[in-house]
Design an enzyme around this catalytic site. Sequence first.
Site, PDB file in Angstrom:
ATOM      1  N   CYS A   1      24.921  19.716  -1.785  1.00  0.00           N
ATOM      2  CA  CYS A   1      25.076  20.502  -1.224  1.00  0.00           C
ATOM      3  C   CYS A   1      25.711  21.157  -2.014  1.00  0.00           C
ATOM      4  O   CYS A   1      26.193  22.654  -2.447  1.00  0.00           O
ATOM      5  CB  CYS A   1      24.349  20.699   0.004  1.00  0.00           C
ATOM      6  SG  CYS A   1      22.999  20.110   0.055  1.00  0.00           S
TER       7      CYS A   1
ATOM      8  N   HIS B   1      28.334  24.982  -3.830  1.00  0.00           N
ATOM      9  CA  HIS B   1      28.064  25.563  -2.329  1.00  0.00           C
ATOM     10  C   HIS B   1      29.378  25.433  -1.397  1.00  0.00           C
ATOM     11  O   HIS B   1      29.630  26.370  -1.053  1.00  0.00           O
ATOM     12  CB  HIS B   1      26.656  25.676  -1.864  1.00  0.00           C
ATOM     13  CG  HIS B   1      25.794  26.267  -2.677  1.00  0.00           C
ATOM     14  ND1 HIS B   1      25.631  27.632  -3.520  1.00  0.00           N
ATOM     15  CD2 HIS B   1      25.237  25.040  -3.335  1.00  0.00           C
ATOM     16  CE1 HIS B   1      23.766  27.523  -4.531  1.00  0.00           C
ATOM     17  NE2 HIS B   1      24.102  26.634  -3.849  1.00  0.00           N
TER      18      HIS B   1
ATOM     19  N   ARG C   1      13.586  25.346  -1.412  1.00  0.00           N
ATOM     20  CA  ARG C   1      14.699  25.534  -2.698  1.00  0.00           C
ATOM     21  C   ARG C   1      15.650  24.974  -2.748  1.00  0.00           C
ATOM     22  O   ARG C   1      16.010  23.910  -3.352  1.00  0.00           O
ATOM     23  CB  ARG C   1      15.701  26.484  -1.888  1.00  0.00           C
ATOM     24  CG  ARG C   1      17.019  26.980  -2.223  1.00  0.00           C
ATOM     25  CD  ARG C   1      16.683  27.506  -3.611  1.00  0.00           C
ATOM     26  NE  ARG C   1      18.011  27.653  -4.748  1.00  0.00           N
ATOM     27  CZ  ARG C   1      18.233  26.903  -5.776  1.00  0.00           C
ATOM     28  NH1 ARG C   1      17.764  25.767  -5.705  1.00  0.00           N
ATOM     29  NH2 ARG C   1      19.411  27.304  -6.438  1.00  0.00           N
TER      30      ARG C   1
ATOM     31  N   CYS D   1      16.849  22.191  -5.619  1.00  0.00           N
ATOM     32  CA  CYS D   1      18.866  21.995  -5.631  1.00  0.00           C
ATOM     33  C   CYS D   1      17.993  20.657  -5.642  1.00  0.00           C
ATOM     34  O   CYS D   1      18.916  20.076  -6.899  1.00  0.00           O
ATOM     35  CB  CYS D   1      19.232  21.889  -4.125  1.00  0.00           C
ATOM     36  SG  CYS D   1      19.555  24.322  -4.329  1.00  0.00           S
TER      37      CYS D   1
END
Lengths: 102, 272
Positions: free
Chosen positions: B186, B190, B229, B233
Amino acid sequence: MTPKLVGLAILGCALTNVNVFADECDDAEALIEKAQSAYETVDAKGFAWVPTETYLADAKTENSAGACAEAIVRAQRALDTANAAMRQAEVEAAAWQSRVPE
Amino acid sequence: MKHSLTLTLLVSLSLSAVAGPEEDRAAFVQFFEKRFPGLAVEDHIDGAYALDEDKRKQWEALEAGFPPYEDTVFDGEALWDEGFANGGSYADCFGGSPAVKQKYPLWDALQGVVTLEVAINNCRQANGEAALDYLDYDMVALSAYVAFESRDELINVDVPDANALAAYEEGKAFYYQRRGQLNFACSSCHLEMAGNKLRSERLSAALGHVTHWPSYRAKWDEVGPLHKRFMECNDQVKAKAFELQSQEYRNLEYFLTYMSNGLPLNGPTTRK
């Protein structure tokens, strides 16, 4: 060569081929089982990959349809990706800590 | 003197090795402050729209008109007001007000991390109703209404004990672990690459990621929850996704929400 001998030769060839196919299907079955087991192990660690699932499903379908050579190729890919995912899980057990901002 | 200095150094080193949630959050916020010096921390609640002026203008125009989540919020309000067959209501479970999202996820000794969606189902079951599927429209509508009523409240989640801390740590590890055939965490998109472009899309910062859910995503053509979401992802990096409201995703939400503690809620909203 007499017709009898020709017939025997054809029969011999056919039987050999059946044996080859039977061996191939057994190999496919064994490889699918091995890949399935590798997939389940890495899935239990939470690191399974989507392509492994796809390859496994395709291998099973092909094997059921008698396309055992194709099933072997697909099952091998499933095994390879499951093993790669396992290596990722092993590395990531500790590697993630280096990414945490300090 | 020499010994006490050594001891102090050892203690401070061991403390930094086991940084707690608050130390994690401070470092997380500081990372984005350094990366985006022109932005206030609160600006990140708008995600990629805080980083791209052109996209922001389009988004603001959409929000100012008839935002596509509006009907879902109204439907959620109707469901909230309707109550249950036994005479009970959602308000009874949530202390009288729907403005509660800032407290979620919260830690429960029996259930572990309790997200808003889990709390909604707990409420239903306590009142003799069946639990809703987490993608059920009613679930999404109820959580959208709660999110709407909670706007501007500041996120305030707590890690109260050692078991809660263990769940938080699991969520933290998940966040930074690379997964899938593409070998992405992740944090790859991000945190490390936040602000950069992935094809035509600007990668949003992880800070503020949880403030606006559920959201209407144009890609989904509907309002959907945060865990959907998460699944997307994982799927995008070719990792096998977990179930909605699985322990893995609840722990992940716990960690990620803690990182945004103190930020105002602004959901539901729209995203591409």
